[in-house]
Scaffold this motif. Sequence first.
Motif, PDB file in Angstrom:
ATOM      1  N   GLU A  97      59.766  50.556  48.910  1.00  0.00           N
ATOM      2  CA  GLU A  97      60.544  51.707  48.454  1.00  0.00           C
ATOM      3  C   GLU A  97      60.508  51.875  46.944  1.00  0.00           C
ATOM      4  O   GLU A  97      60.991  52.882  46.414  1.00  0.00           O
ATOM      5  N   THR A  98      59.962  50.900  46.234  1.00  0.00           N
ATOM      6  CA  THR A  98      59.886  50.993  44.772  1.00  0.00           C
ATOM      7  C   THR A  98      59.060  52.197  44.360  1.00  0.00           C
ATOM      8  O   THR A  98      58.004  52.474  44.930  1.00  0.00           O
ATOM      9  N   ILE A  99      59.537  52.927  43.356  1.00  0.00           N
ATOM     10  CA  ILE A  99      58.790  54.049  42.800  1.00  0.00           C
ATOM     11  C   ILE A  99      57.888  53.520  41.695  1.00  0.00           C
ATOM     12  O   ILE A  99      58.365  52.929  40.716  1.00  0.00           O
ATOM     13  N   VAL A 100      56.589  53.728  41.855  1.00  0.00           N
ATOM     14  CA  VAL A 100      55.606  53.237  40.894  1.00  0.00           C
ATOM     15  C   VAL A 100      55.017  54.416  40.130  1.00  0.00           C
ATOM     16  O   VAL A 100      54.561  55.397  40.742  1.00  0.00           O
ATOM     17  N   LEU A 101      55.022  54.328  38.812  1.00  0.00           N
ATOM     18  CA  LEU A 101      54.373  55.313  37.954  1.00  0.00           C
ATOM     19  C   LEU A 101      53.085  54.694  37.434  1.00  0.00           C
ATOM     20  O   LEU A 101      53.116  53.635  36.805  1.00  0.00           O
ATOM     21  N   THR A 102      51.970  55.331  37.721  1.00  0.00           N
ATOM     22  CA  THR A 102      50.674  54.762  37.362  1.00  0.00           C
ATOM     23  C   THR A 102      50.079  55.502  36.169  1.00  0.00           C
ATOM     24  O   THR A 102      49.841  56.708  36.214  1.00  0.00           O
ATOM     25  N   GLU A 103      49.869  54.771  35.075  1.00  0.00           N
ATOM     26  CA  GLU A 103      49.281  55.336  33.865  1.00  0.00           C
ATOM     27  C   GLU A 103      48.510  54.248  33.119  1.00  0.00           C
ATOM     28  O   GLU A 103      48.609  54.105  31.899  1.00  0.00           O
ATOM     29  N   ALA A 104      47.732  53.489  33.885  1.00  0.00           N
ATOM     30  CA  ALA A 104      46.983  52.381  33.305  1.00  0.00           C
ATOM     31  C   ALA A 104      45.567  52.783  32.895  1.00  0.00           C
ATOM     32  O   ALA A 104      44.788  51.931  32.486  1.00  0.00           O
ATOM     33  N   ILE A 105      45.202  54.032  33.048  1.00  0.00           N
ATOM     34  CA  ILE A 105      43.979  54.673  32.561  1.00  0.00           C
ATOM     35  C   ILE A 105      42.734  53.945  33.028  1.00  0.00           C
ATOM     36  O   ILE A 105      42.268  54.182  34.126  1.00  0.00           O
ATOM     37  N   THR A 106      42.170  53.032  32.238  1.00  0.00           N
ATOM     38  CA  THR A 106      40.919  52.377  32.655  1.00  0.00           C
ATOM     39  C   THR A 106      41.135  51.458  33.850  1.00  0.00           C
ATOM     40  O   THR A 106      40.162  51.010  34.458  1.00  0.00           O
ATOM     41  N   ASN A 107      42.384  51.209  34.192  1.00  0.00           N
ATOM     42  CA  ASN A 107      42.694  50.421  35.388  1.00  0.00           C
ATOM     43  C   ASN A 107      43.332  51.276  36.487  1.00  0.00           C
ATOM     44  O   ASN A 107      43.967  50.738  37.395  1.00  0.00           O
ATOM     45  N   PHE A 108      43.155  52.599  36.412  1.00  0.00           N
ATOM     46  CA  PHE A 108      43.649  53.473  37.469  1.00  0.00           C
ATOM     47  C   PHE A 108      43.158  53.014  38.845  1.00  0.00           C
ATOM     48  O   PHE A 108      43.908  52.900  39.806  1.00  0.00           O
ATOM     49  N   ALA A 109      41.849  52.773  38.947  1.00  0.00           N
ATOM     50  CA  ALA A 109      41.277  52.396  40.240  1.00  0.00           C
ATOM     51  C   ALA A 109      41.830  51.059  40.714  1.00  0.00           C
ATOM     52  O   ALA A 109      42.140  50.885  41.901  1.00  0.00           O
ATOM     53  N   VAL A 110      41.964  50.119  39.791  1.00  0.00           N
ATOM     54  CA  VAL A 110      42.497  48.801  40.147  1.00  0.00           C
ATOM     55  C   VAL A 110      43.913  48.928  40.695  1.00  0.00           C
ATOM     56  O   VAL A 110      44.261  48.317  41.714  1.00  0.00           O
ATOM     57  N   ASP A 126      47.304  51.372  54.062  1.00  0.00           N
ATOM     58  CA  ASP A 126      47.117  50.351  55.098  1.00  0.00           C
ATOM     59  C   ASP A 126      46.628  50.939  56.418  1.00  0.00           C
ATOM     60  O   ASP A 126      46.452  50.212  57.401  1.00  0.00           O
ATOM     61  N   HIS A 127      46.387  52.227  56.455  1.00  0.00           N
ATOM     62  CA  HIS A 127      45.897  52.854  57.682  1.00  0.00           C
ATOM     63  C   HIS A 127      44.395  52.584  57.832  1.00  0.00           C
ATOM     64  O   HIS A 127      43.651  52.673  56.852  1.00  0.00           O
ATOM     65  N   PRO A 128      43.914  52.272  59.026  1.00  0.00           N
ATOM     66  CA  PRO A 128      42.482  51.946  59.199  1.00  0.00           C
ATOM     67  C   PRO A 128      41.537  53.106  58.921  1.00  0.00           C
ATOM     68  O   PRO A 128      40.328  52.880  58.770  1.00  0.00           O
ATOM     69  N   LEU A 129      42.046  54.330  58.802  1.00  0.00           N
ATOM     70  CA  LEU A 129      41.181  55.452  58.456  1.00  0.00           C
ATOM     71  C   LEU A 129      41.108  55.687  56.942  1.00  0.00           C
ATOM     72  O   LEU A 129      40.412  56.596  56.492  1.00  0.00           O
ATOM     73  N   HIS A 130      41.813  54.889  56.177  1.00  0.00           N
ATOM     74  CA  HIS A 130      41.756  55.013  54.716  1.00  0.00           C
ATOM     75  C   HIS A 130      40.519  54.287  54.206  1.00  0.00           C
ATOM     76  O   HIS A 130      40.366  53.080  54.401  1.00  0.00           O
ATOM     77  N   LEU A 131      39.641  55.034  53.515  1.00  0.00           N
ATOM     78  CA  LEU A 131      38.392  54.419  53.039  1.00  0.00           C
ATOM     79  C   LEU A 131      38.261  54.447  51.520  1.00  0.00           C
ATOM     80  O   LEU A 131      37.173  54.643  50.982  1.00  0.00           O
ATOM     81  N   GLY A 132      39.368  54.235  50.840  1.00  0.00           N
ATOM     82  CA  GLY A 132      39.279  53.932  49.426  1.00  0.00           C
ATOM     83  C   GLY A 132      39.555  55.089  48.490  1.00  0.00           C
ATOM     84  O   GLY A 132      40.022  56.162  48.880  1.00  0.00           O
ATOM     85  N   TYR A 133      39.254  54.826  47.203  1.00  0.00           N
ATOM     86  CA  TYR A 133      39.618  55.712  46.110  1.00  0.00           C
ATOM     87  C   TYR A 133      38.392  56.005  45.249  1.00  0.00           C
ATOM     88  O   TYR A 133      37.500  55.176  45.102  1.00  0.00           O
ATOM     89  N   GLN A 134      38.385  57.188  44.659  1.00  0.00           N
ATOM     90  CA  GLN A 134      37.364  57.551  43.676  1.00  0.00           C
ATOM     91  C   GLN A 134      38.047  57.888  42.355  1.00  0.00           C
ATOM     92  O   GLN A 134      38.974  58.695  42.314  1.00  0.00           O
ATOM     93  N   TRP A 135      37.567  57.256  41.290  1.00  0.00           N
ATOM     94  CA  TRP A 135      37.978  57.647  39.943  1.00  0.00           C
ATOM     95  C   TRP A 135      36.700  57.978  39.180  1.00  0.00           C
ATOM     96  O   TRP A 135      35.948  58.843  39.602  1.00  0.00           O
ATOM     97  N   ASN A 136      36.456  57.326  38.071  1.00  0.00           N
ATOM     98  CA  ASN A 136      35.172  57.490  37.390  1.00  0.00           C
ATOM     99  C   ASN A 136      34.157  56.567  38.049  1.00  0.00           C
ATOM    100  O   ASN A 136      33.685  55.596  37.476  1.00  0.00           O
ATOM    101  N   THR A 137      33.831  56.903  39.314  1.00  0.00           N
ATOM    102  CA  THR A 137      32.957  56.059  40.119  1.00  0.00           C
ATOM    103  C   THR A 137      31.602  55.922  39.435  1.00  0.00           C
ATOM    104  O   THR A 137      30.962  56.923  39.117  1.00  0.00           O
ATOM    105  N   PRO A 138      31.144  54.699  39.177  1.00  0.00           N
ATOM    106  CA  PRO A 138      29.886  54.521  38.427  1.00  0.00           C
ATOM    107  C   PRO A 138      28.636  54.900  39.202  1.00  0.00           C
ATOM    108  O   PRO A 138      27.570  55.044  38.616  1.00  0.00           O
ATOM    109  N   GLY A 139      28.744  55.050  40.504  1.00  0.00           N
ATOM    110  CA  GLY A 139      27.582  55.397  41.316  1.00  0.00           C
ATOM    111  C   GLY A 139      28.017  56.135  42.554  1.00  0.00           C
ATOM    112  O   GLY A 139      29.214  56.372  42.775  1.00  0.00           O
ATOM    113  N   PRO A 140      27.081  56.539  43.391  1.00  0.00           N
ATOM    114  CA  PRO A 140      27.427  57.293  44.600  1.00  0.00           C
ATOM    115  C   PRO A 140      28.345  56.503  45.525  1.00  0.00           C
ATOM    116  O   PRO A 140      28.180  55.305  45.717  1.00  0.00           O
ATOM    117  N   ASN A 141      29.304  57.204  46.104  1.00  0.00           N
ATOM    118  CA  ASN A 141      30.179  56.630  47.114  1.00  0.00           C
ATOM    119  C   ASN A 141      29.495  56.820  48.465  1.00  0.00           C
ATOM    120  O   ASN A 141      29.294  57.954  48.903  1.00  0.00           O
TER     121      ASN A 141
END
Length: 575
Positions: free
Chosen positions: A405-418, A266-281
């Motif tokens: 405060e919830t601990i989230v474990l992320t292992e959704a693979i093709t939905n990692f970016a989502v 939520d910080h205004p300097l955060h500009l997103g995530y890269q995973w298997n990005t289909p094109g240039p960021n």
Amino acid sequence: MGEPRYTTSTAFLEALGEAGVRYAFANLGSDHPGLLEAYAQARQEGAADRFPELIICPHESVAMSAAQGYAQVTGQPQAVIVHVDSGTQNLGGTLNNAAGARVPVLIFAGASPYTQEGELPGGRNEFIHWVQDVPDQRGIVRGYTKYDNEIRTGHNVKQVVHRALQIARSDPAGPVYLVCAREVLEQHIEPVRARPETFTPTAPGALAPEVARRIAEALAGARSPLVVTSHIGRDPQAVPELVGLCESLAVPVVESVPMYVNFPADHPLHLGYQWNTPGPNPVLAEADVILVLGSEVPWVPSINRPRADARIFVVDVDPLKERMPLWHVPAEVFARADPGVAVRQVADLVAAGPFDAAAVERRRADVRAEHERQVAERTERARPVNGTITPEYLAACVRAAIDDETIVLTEAITNFAVVSEQLARSEPGTLFGSGGGSLGWHAGAAIGAKLAAPGKTVVSLVGDGTFLFGVPSSAHWVANRYQAPSLTVIFDNQGWKAPKLSTLAVHPDGVAAANDDFNVRFTPEADLPGIAAAAGNAWGRTIDDPDELPAALKEAVDVVRAGRSAVLAVHLPSV
């Protein structure tokens, strides 16, 4: 019952307790009578608390992932006990995960007895002792462990254990492996003393002063600086340090393949995530100075890379990725240092040095505008489409159902970016990934995370294939027995989407694409929540109506907070 015996097994378990190992996640076998006798004797004497608590896991991958999950949440190494070569092999890809995540875990395996004529207590007396005798048991894991050794006598067992844990905890942290034959575990010895305080991990390393100054000057003089990070959030205390540095110069941050909260979303300097990005960021492509701060894959160069004249600086405890046969980033500096320490050094130099304040404020406004645009775009995607639940809508509903405060474990693979984009986690220490390439980590990791933080809610977001890889029957039995409930939300597209996407990326006009023939569908459909219900008394439900999703998630979260595991399978468009 005879006089109490002090054996190598006793000393081994004491050493783990002295080192702060809280749990030993175990899959037991014929090589562990000495350990079981030591536990029984300690319980009879009312002294079992000097040993780690034994957590019985009917599958080794669950045990290893549980130890990893506990260590990820706490930073404290845990132990895994497995059965000779077969149990070691059954750890499988979980070793890949612990090594990739740089998590300290001590793995202990017995070894087939080395006597067969009754010469020593613990010698061979079962046919399996010949079948499981292999030439190089330690070699099974050597590609993934930092250290391996054999305990040959009880007289120095504590030294060997404390050294192994010292290496496991020293950066880059990782798993270690010890073996010991039954005869040695049964050895009757005098009580062994140790000084665990003399086996501390190596201290965090700092940048050389001239390197720190070079990075600070480059960032301060850049027109379009950028930080790319993947795992600085392994140390939650390093995150606010990075925030402070970035705020001082209005440097935006991109998280590439993040396995932790590395920068508040939520910080205004955060500009997103890269995973298997289909094109240039475009953010990466425009940067003229890039600080790669703790990242194995800062970008995929065949698809998404920086501009040719960008100045790149790599800082990490392992800046050259020495265990990766093929790896390169075209940097002018590769510096071995603790990322958190390095950030503090650079931030201090930036604060003391000159920079163009007006340019910084202009950049701050531009980055804030781009951040807000990205947030609005993600929000627009978080809705059902034509009456079906989309991954974006599911992840957004999960975000609404849990707290910060919830601990989230992320292992959704093709939905990692989502998951990254829609959950938008901002509290350090509340998001974890496996760190490696082996699926099913979440099932055991949720147990370890809950044992590490019993007052917090643990939620795993997984694909249906990943859920099955986690050996859910074993994992949910363990969770039920040891009162470690969690919520598992399954992004259920009824198949393996990842192999399909990989095939399309290589053969976009191939026969598989033309005929939609990928061999990845899970038909007939399995009752995934039913597995957890049968094995671990879990609450379970499968839904496909978007209108039912918020209420189903609320009910599932309430069930978990009341002390019972829950599995919610959510049908998405089929693969």
